[in-house]
Motif scaffolding. Structure first.
Motif, PDB file in Angstrom:
ATOM      1  N   ALA A 517       0.884  -1.485  -0.134  1.00 13.64           N
ATOM      2  CA  ALA A 517      -0.059   0.048   0.315  1.00 13.64           C
ATOM      3  C   ALA A 517       1.177   1.069   0.177  1.00 13.64           C
ATOM      4  CB  ALA A 517      -0.672  -0.057   1.009  1.00 13.64           C
ATOM      5  N   GLU A 518       1.968   1.478   0.842  1.00 16.35           N
ATOM      6  CA  GLU A 518       3.122   2.569   0.927  1.00 16.35           C
ATOM      7  C   GLU A 518       3.620   2.788  -0.231  1.00 16.35           C
ATOM      8  OE1 GLU A 518       2.370   4.910   3.299  1.00 16.35           O
ATOM      9  OE2 GLU A 518       1.030   3.950   4.197  1.00 16.35           O
ATOM     10  N   VAL A 519       4.008   1.269  -1.347  1.00 16.30           N
ATOM     11  CA  VAL A 519       4.770   1.785  -2.112  1.00 16.30           C
ATOM     12  C   VAL A 519       3.419   2.230  -3.510  1.00 16.30           C
ATOM     13  CG1 VAL A 519       5.213   0.315  -4.230  1.00 16.30           C
ATOM     14  CG2 VAL A 519       5.940  -0.306  -2.131  1.00 16.30           C
ATOM     15  N   ASN A 520       2.502   1.736  -3.668  1.00 17.95           N
ATOM     16  CA  ASN A 520       1.475   1.846  -4.274  1.00 17.95           C
ATOM     17  C   ASN A 520       1.018   3.897  -4.483  1.00 17.95           C
ATOM     18  OD1 ASN A 520      -1.114   1.685  -6.696  1.00 17.95           O
ATOM     19  ND2 ASN A 520      -2.452   2.461  -4.471  1.00 17.95           N
ATOM     20  N   GLU A 521       0.602   4.423  -2.650  1.00 21.16           N
ATOM     21  CA  GLU A 521       0.695   5.363  -2.865  1.00 21.16           C
ATOM     22  C   GLU A 521       1.425   6.161  -2.650  1.00 21.16           C
ATOM     23  OE1 GLU A 521      -2.060   8.563  -0.477  1.00 21.16           O
ATOM     24  OE2 GLU A 521      -2.014   5.831  -1.106  1.00 21.16           O
ATOM     25  N   ILE A 522       3.439   5.973  -2.842  1.00 24.87           N
ATOM     26  CA  ILE A 522       4.189   6.917  -3.356  1.00 24.87           C
ATOM     27  C   ILE A 522       4.051   6.727  -4.468  1.00 24.87           C
ATOM     28  CG2 ILE A 522       6.740   6.903  -3.194  1.00 24.87           C
ATOM     29  CD1 ILE A 522       7.090   5.676  -0.689  1.00 24.87           C
ATOM     30  N   ILE A 523       4.151   6.016  -5.639  1.00 23.28           N
ATOM     31  CA  ILE A 523       3.784   5.678  -7.159  1.00 23.28           C
ATOM     32  C   ILE A 523       2.928   6.528  -7.784  1.00 23.28           C
ATOM     33  CG2 ILE A 523       3.795   4.494  -9.425  1.00 23.28           C
ATOM     34  CD1 ILE A 523       5.466   2.567  -7.546  1.00 23.28           C
ATOM     35  N   LYS A 524       1.411   6.309  -7.171  1.00 27.92           N
ATOM     36  CA  LYS A 524       0.909   6.953  -7.836  1.00 27.92           C
ATOM     37  C   LYS A 524      -0.117   8.374  -7.322  1.00 27.92           C
ATOM     38  CE  LYS A 524      -1.958   3.067  -8.571  1.00 27.92           C
ATOM     39  NZ  LYS A 524      -3.608   2.676  -7.969  1.00 27.92           N
ATOM     40  N   ARG A 525       0.736   8.576  -5.514  1.00 30.00           N
ATOM     41  CA  ARG A 525       0.559  10.124  -5.378  1.00 30.00           C
ATOM     42  C   ARG A 525       1.583  10.683  -5.288  1.00 30.00           C
ATOM     43  NH1 ARG A 525      -3.768   9.863  -0.655  1.00 30.00           N
ATOM     44  NH2 ARG A 525      -3.224  12.378  -0.855  1.00 30.00           N
ATOM     45  N   PRO A 526       2.883  11.194  -6.116  1.00 26.37           N
ATOM     46  CA  PRO A 526       3.656  11.726  -5.512  1.00 26.37           C
ATOM     47  C   PRO A 526       3.367  13.483  -4.980  1.00 26.37           C
ATOM     48  CG  PRO A 526       3.328  12.099  -8.069  1.00 26.37           C
ATOM     49  CD  PRO A 526       2.477  10.899  -7.564  1.00 26.37           C
ATOM     50  N   LEU A 527       4.341  13.386  -4.108  1.00 25.25           N
ATOM     51  CA  LEU A 527       4.208  15.236  -3.141  1.00 25.25           C
ATOM     52  C   LEU A 527       4.243  16.060  -4.035  1.00 25.25           C
ATOM     53  CD1 LEU A 527       4.566  16.280  -0.969  1.00 25.25           C
ATOM     54  CD2 LEU A 527       7.183  16.651  -0.953  1.00 25.25           C
ATOM     55  N   GLN A 528       3.024  16.639  -4.283  1.00 23.46           N
ATOM     56  CA  GLN A 528       3.081  17.868  -5.157  1.00 23.46           C
ATOM     57  C   GLN A 528       3.073  19.167  -3.935  1.00 23.46           C
ATOM     58  OE1 GLN A 528       3.576  18.635  -8.459  1.00 23.46           O
ATOM     59  NE2 GLN A 528       3.183  15.810  -8.788  1.00 23.46           N
TER      60      GLN A 528
END
Length: 881
Positions: A517-528
Motif C-alpha cells: 500500500a505504501e509503495v502504491n501510494e508513493i507511486i500514484k500520489r507523488p508529493l506536490q
C-alpha cells in the motif's frame, strides 16, 4: 371600432397578445409601462412582471427578430428602468430591475443589440445610482450586474463606459469600492471585474487607472491582505489544540485567492500597473510583514508599524509567493534580500527612485519618509540582514524536537528553486555559493528521519529528498555533485532505514499489505508542494492522533501499525533517493505490475491461458491445435452474491490472481473476466450445511487507492463476499485447496521478494526466480512451452506414460501426477488427436477412444471430468512455433 384599431397600434391596450414572444407583446408592455410610470403598492407586482416579460422578449428578439430592438430603442424603454429606480420603490422592485438587467446583458449575443443598449448612457446612470446596499439581495444583484457588464468589455465597448474627455469610468471606480466587502462573493466579483478591465488594453483607460486609482486601490488592497495575514497568524497561535481548523482553512484559502489575483495582474504584463503594484507589495507587505518576521529580534519596529507574524507563518507565506508569483523583478528582489541572490534585474521602485517619481503624487509625505527610511535601511544593512535571513532559513532545517519549522524551511527553499522567474537565465542551484551547507543540513535531517524514534513526519522526508535531488543534480542527466563524505552519510542513513523496516518485517502481521500500500501510494500520489501548502493543517504544531482528521503523512504515527507504515515509507523514499543519485532504474518495486495483470472486462482466450490451466500449441506442418487443460485451474461454479443473484462462472486460479470468467455464448473457448482479485487477499471457508459450497471473501487489494484511507485496513470493505456453489463436493474440496494454498504461496513469494529488498534471509517452499512476480509468470510460460516443444513432432508427440512432458510451474501439475482426493487423475492417449472436420467446436477426445464432442462451456460438467483432455479446433487462436 376606433378603440380596437388604436389598441392594436399601441400594443393592445384592450387585450393581451397570446404570443408572449412577439413584437406585439412588447408593444403591449410598453403601453403598460406608460400607464404606470409611478410606482405604488397597487401596481408594484404588475411592473415587476412587466420587467421580466420585457427581458424575455428582448432576448428572443436578439436571436429571432431585429424589429424588437428597433422598437425598444425607438421608445427609449431603458429610460423607464432608470425612472423607476429613482423613485423610492423599495428593494422588491430594485431587485427585479437589477435581475432583469443582469439577465438581459448576460444573454445578448448580437453586437448591434448590445450597442443599442449601451448607446444612451443609461447604463452608466444605473451604475452610479445610490442603491440601498445594506440589503444583501440588492448588493448581490448589483455586483453581479457590474461583473456581467465587465464581461462585455472590448476595445469597442470600452468607450461606452470610459469617458476620456471627462476622465470618468464609473464601472471601474464604483466596483473597487467593494474590494474589502464582508461577503467573499462580492470580493471575488470585484477582482474578476478589475481583471476584465485590465485585459482590454486601451491605453487611455490604463493611463486613467494608473494616474487616478492604481496607487490608492493597490495600497488599500495590500493593506487588506496584510490585515488578513495578521488574522491568520492569530488563528494559528490560538489553535494549538486543532479546534478551529475550519476557520484556519478559510483564511488560508482567502489568502491564496489574494496571491493568485496579484499574480494574474502581473501576468497581464502591463508595465505601468506592474510598477505600482510591485512597489506597494514590497514596501507595505513583503518587506515589513513577510521578510522582517523571519528575524524579529534584529528588526527595529515603531509603535505604529504593522505587528509581526510568527516565523512559521512567515516561511509559509514566502513559500506561497515563490510557488505562485513568477514576476521576475519581484522574485529576484525578494531573493536578493533573503539569500544575497545576484540577478541582472531592474529593482522595484522602492530601490529605483526614477521609476517611483510617477506615483509620488499619490502618497502622503509621511509615507514618502517611511519609504526612504526603509530603502536606506535595506541598502545599509544588506550584508548583515541577508546573512541573518539565510541563516534563519537554514537553521530551521536542524532537526530538534520536531519538524514544525523544518517543513516550511524546506518548502521555501524548494519553491525558490522551482520559480520560473528565478530559473529563467540558468538553474537557481547553479548560482548559490552555500549549496554545500544546504546539502549537509539535508543529510543531517534525513539521518535523523531514519531513526526509529524520529519525530520527522513522512511529508518532510519526501520534501527533503526532492530538494536534495534538485540541489545535487541541478542539470540532469548530468552526474550528481555529492562528495564521498555525503555519499557515505547517505548510505548510512539508508542502512538505518532498512534496519528499522526489518524490525516490523519480522513482527507485523500485516507487513505485506502495508508495504504494497505504501509503495502504491508513493507511486500514484507523488508529493506536490503546491497542494501541500494549500493544506491549513500543516500550520498547526505536529500531532500524533488520527482523531484530528489530518492525513497520515502530515502527522506523527500513532500505534504500531502507523509506525510500521512510517518505517516502510521512509525506506522506500530513501531507496528512491539512492537510485536517483546512483543513476539506476527501479526494477523490483512495485512487487506486481498491475498494468500487466488481467483486468475486469478483459476478453480471454481460455484455450491459451497457460497459467490458468491451458496450453495451446499449433504445429504448422499438420495444421491442427493441441490443447492441454488442467481441470483444477478451471472450475465451473455458481456465484451467489449478497442480494441472492446467481451467476454461472468459471473459477480460474493463477499464481497471482483469482478470476471469475463468464463464457462467451457466441464463441466457444472464449470468455470475459467479470471479477479479478489477488490471491493474497482471499479468505475462504466451508459451509457447514452444504459440502458443495464455499464462502469466499476477497478483501481490497493493497494497490487500491482506498486501502490506506481514513478507515483502518482491518475494517476495509471487501471487493467480493459471495457463496460459491460447485457441482459436487469433490470440486468444492479441490477449489478450497487451490485457493488456500494459492493464498499462502502468493504471500510467501511476495514476502520473499520484500525480504530480498530488505536483505532479510527468508526461506520459501519453492524459491522463486529473481525479479517481480510478472517475471515469475513469464518464466513459467516459457518453461511450459519449452517442455512441450522438446518432446517430439506431430504424429509422435512424445507424451510418454511416465508423464514427464510438462513441468510443474505454479500449480500446473505434471501429466500423470496424482493429486489429493477429489482432483482429476491425469491420463492421455499415445496417439495424437486429429481435428474433426464435421464439428466447428473444440472437442474432447476421451481416453477410451470415444469421439464425443464436448463444448468448453460444458467441460466442468462432463461425466468423465477426471480425465486429461486434448482439444482440436480451427476456431481457437494459435501460437506459432
Amino acid at each position: 371600432m376606433f378603440r380596437s384599431r388604436s389598441g392594436s397600434w399601441f400594443g393592445g391596450s384592450g387585450s393581451k397578445p397570446k404570443n408572449p414572444h412577439s413584437l406585439e407583446h412588447l408593444k403591449y408592455l410598453y403601453n403598460v409601462m406608460i400607464k404606470n410610470q409611478t410606482v405604488s403598492e397597487s401596481n408594484r407586482s404588475l411592473l415587476v412582471e412587466s420587467l421580466r416579460s420585457i427581458t424575455e422578449i428582448l432576448i428572443w428578439g436578439d436571436q429571432n427578430d431585429s424589429s424588437v430592438f428597433d422598437f425598444f430603442l425607438e421608445k427609449n424603454m431603458l429610460s423607464f428602468f432608470l425612472r423607476i429606480m429613482k423613485q423610492k420603490c423599495g428593494s422588491f422592485v430594485c431587485v427585479q430591475l437589477l435581475q432583469t438587467l443582469n439577465i438581459l446583458f448576460e444573454n445578448i449575443r448580437n453586437e448591434t443589440s448590445l450597442y443599442y443598449l449601451l448607446s444612451n448612457n443609461h447604463v452608466n446612470c444605473i451604475i452610479v445610482h445610490k442603491f440601498d446596499f445594506s440589503d444583501e439581495e440588492v448588493m448581490a444583484y448589483y455586483i453581479s450586474f457590474l461583473k456581467t457588464l465587465s464581461l462585455k468589455l472590448n476595445v469597442h465597448t470600452i468607450h461606452f463606459f470610459f469617458n476620456e474627455n471627462t476622465n470618468d469610468f464609473p464601472l471601474y471606480t464604483e466596483a473597487i469600492k467593494f474590494f474589502n466587502h464582508s461577503e467573499s462573493m462580492v470580493r471575488i466579483a470585484v477582482r474578476t471585474l478589475t481583471l476584465n478591465v485590465y485585459k482590454v488594453g486601451d491605453e487611455a483607460m490604463l493611463n486613467f487607472i494608473r494616474d487616478r486609482t492604481a496607487a490608492p486601490y493597490f495600497s488599500n488592497l495590500v493593506w487588506f491582505i496584510g490585515n488578513h495575514i495578521v488574522e491568520l497568524d492569530n488563528c494559528v497561535r490560538a489553535d494549538a489544540d486543532h479546534q478551529s481548523r475550519g476557520r484556519l482553512s478559510d483564511l488560508v484559502a482567502e489568502h491564496l485567492d489574494h496571491i493568485h489575483y496579484v499574480n494574474d495582474i502581473l501576468c497581464l504584463s502591463i508595465d505601468n500597473l506592474n510598477e505600482v503594484l510591485v512597489e506597494q507589495l514590497f514596501q507595505r507587505l513583503l518587506l515589513p510583514l513577510y521578510i522582517n518576521s523571519l528575524n524579529k529580534g534584529q528588526v527595529q519596529t515603531k509603535s505604529g508599524d504593522r505587528p509581526m507574524v510568527s516565523r512559521v507563518v512567515s516561511l509559509f507565506l514566502l513559500s506561497q509567493i515563490f510557488l505562485i508569483i513568477h514576476h521576475k523583478p519581484l522574485v529576484v528582489t525578494i531573493l536578493k534580500l533573503l539569500i544575497n541572490f545576484e540577478g541582472n534585474q531592474i529593482m522595484p521602485s522602492g530601490f529605483n527612485h526614477e521609476s517611483s517619481v510617477a506615483i509620488e503624487d499619490n502618497i502622503t509625505d509621511e509615507e514618502k519618509e517611511q519609504r526612504i527610511s526603509s530603502s536606506t535601511a535595506v541598502s545599509s544593512n544588506s550584508t548583515s540582514n541577508l546573512t541573518s535571513h539565510l541563516e534563519t532559513i537554514l537553521d530551521c532545517l536542524d532537526p530538534a524536537e520536531n519538524d514544525y519549522e523544518a517543513l516550511f524551511g524546506l518548502s521555501l527553499l524548494y519553491a525558490m528553486g522551482q520559480n520560473r522567474g528565478v530559473n529563467e537565465d540558468q538553474p537557481f542551484w547553479n548560482t548559490t555559493e552555500w549549496k554545500s551547507i544546504l546539502i549537509a543540513k539535508l543529510m543531517l535531517l534525513l539521518t535523523s528521519a531514519c531513526q526509529m524514534t524520529s519525530k520527522i513526519r513522512p511529508v518532510a522526508v519526501d520534501l527533503a529528498i526532492n530538494l536534495l535531488i534538485a540541489v545535487a543534480i541541478p542539470n540532469p542527466p548530468n552526474h550528481h555533485e555529492l562528495d564521498d563524505k555525503n555519499l557515505a552519510v547517505l548510505e548510512q542513513a539508508k542502512e538505518e532505514s532498512i534496519m528499522v523496516a526489518r524490525t516490523f518485517f519480522k513482527s507485523e502481521d500485516m507487513f505485506l499489505e502495508l508495504f504494497e500500500a505504501e509503495v502504491n501510494e508513493i507511486i500514484k500520489r507523488p508529493l506536490q508542494v503546491e497542494y501541500l501548502l494549500q493544506d491549513s493543517s500543516i500550520l498547526l504544531p505536529p500531532t500524533g492522533t488520527p482523531m484530528t482528521g489530518i492525513e497520515f503523512t502530515k502527522r506523527l504515527p500513532c500505534g504500531e501499525v502507523e509506525r510500521a507504515r512510517r518505517a516502510i515509507r521512509v525506506f522506500v523514499l530513501m531507496r528512491r533517493l539512492s537510485l536517483a543519485i546512483s543513476e539506476e532504474v527501479e526494477t523490483q518495486l512495485p512487487l506486481v505490475c498491475v498494468q500487466q495483470c488481467i483486468k475486469i472486462s478483459d476478453i480471454l482466450d481460455l484455450s491459451e491461458m497457460t497459467l490458468h490451466g491451458l496450453t495451446v500449441l499449433r504445429y504448422p506442418t499438420s495444421g491442427f491445435y493441441l490443447f492441454y487443460l488442467d481441470n483444477s485451474d478451471l472450475i465451473a461454479c455458481t456465484v451467489v452474491n449478497r442480494e441472492g443473484t446467481r451467476l454461472r462462472r468459471f473459477l480460474v486460479i493463477d499464481p497471482i490472481q483469482l478470476i471469475l470468467v463468464e463464457p462467451d455464448s457466441r464463441r466457444l473457448g472464449w470468455g470475459v473476466a467479470k471479477f479479478v482479485g489477488f490471491l493474497q487477499d482471499v479468505e475462504v471457508t466451508g459451509d457447514k450445511d452444504d459440502s458443495r459450497c464455499l464462502h469466499v471473501t476477497v478483501h481490497n487489494s493493497p494497490t487500491s487507492t482506498t486501502f490506506l484511507s481514513d478507515r483502518s485496513p482491518a475494517h476495509r470493505l471487501p471487493q467480493l463476499a459471495a457463496r460459491f456453489v460447485f457441482d459436487d463436493h469433490i470440486r468444492c474440496m479441490a477449489a478450497k485447496q487451490r485457493l488456500s494454498k494459492g493464498r499462502i504461496k502468493a504471500r510467501q513469494r511476495k514476502m520473499h521478494l520484500i525480504g530480498k529488498i530488505l536483505d532479510v534471509n527468508t526461506s520459501t517452499p519453492s524459491s522463486p526466480p529473481p525479479g517481480t512476480l510478472h517475471a515469475l509468470r513469464q518464466d513459467s510460460i516459457a518453461r511450459t512451452r519449452n517442455a512441450i516443444l522438446g518432446r517430439g513432432v506431430p504424429g509422435n508427440l512424445g507424451l510418454s506414460s511416465a508423464g514427464t512432458a510438462f513441468p510443474s510451474p505454479f500449480g500446473i501439475r505434471p501429466i500423470g501426477f496424482r493429486r489429493a482426493p477429489g482432483l482429476a487423475v491425469t491420463g492421455r492417449s499415445d496417439t495424437p488427436v486429429r481435428p474433426r472436420s464435421s464439428s466447428a467446436h473444440p472437442t474432447v477426445q476421451r481416453e477410451n477412444g470415444n469421439k464425443e464432442a464436448i463444448p468448453l462451456t460444458e467441460l466442468s460438467t462432463s461425466a468423465d471430468h477426471s480425465q486429461n483432455r486434448f482439444f482440436c479446433g480451427p476456431s481457437c487462436k494459435s501460437v506459432d512455433y
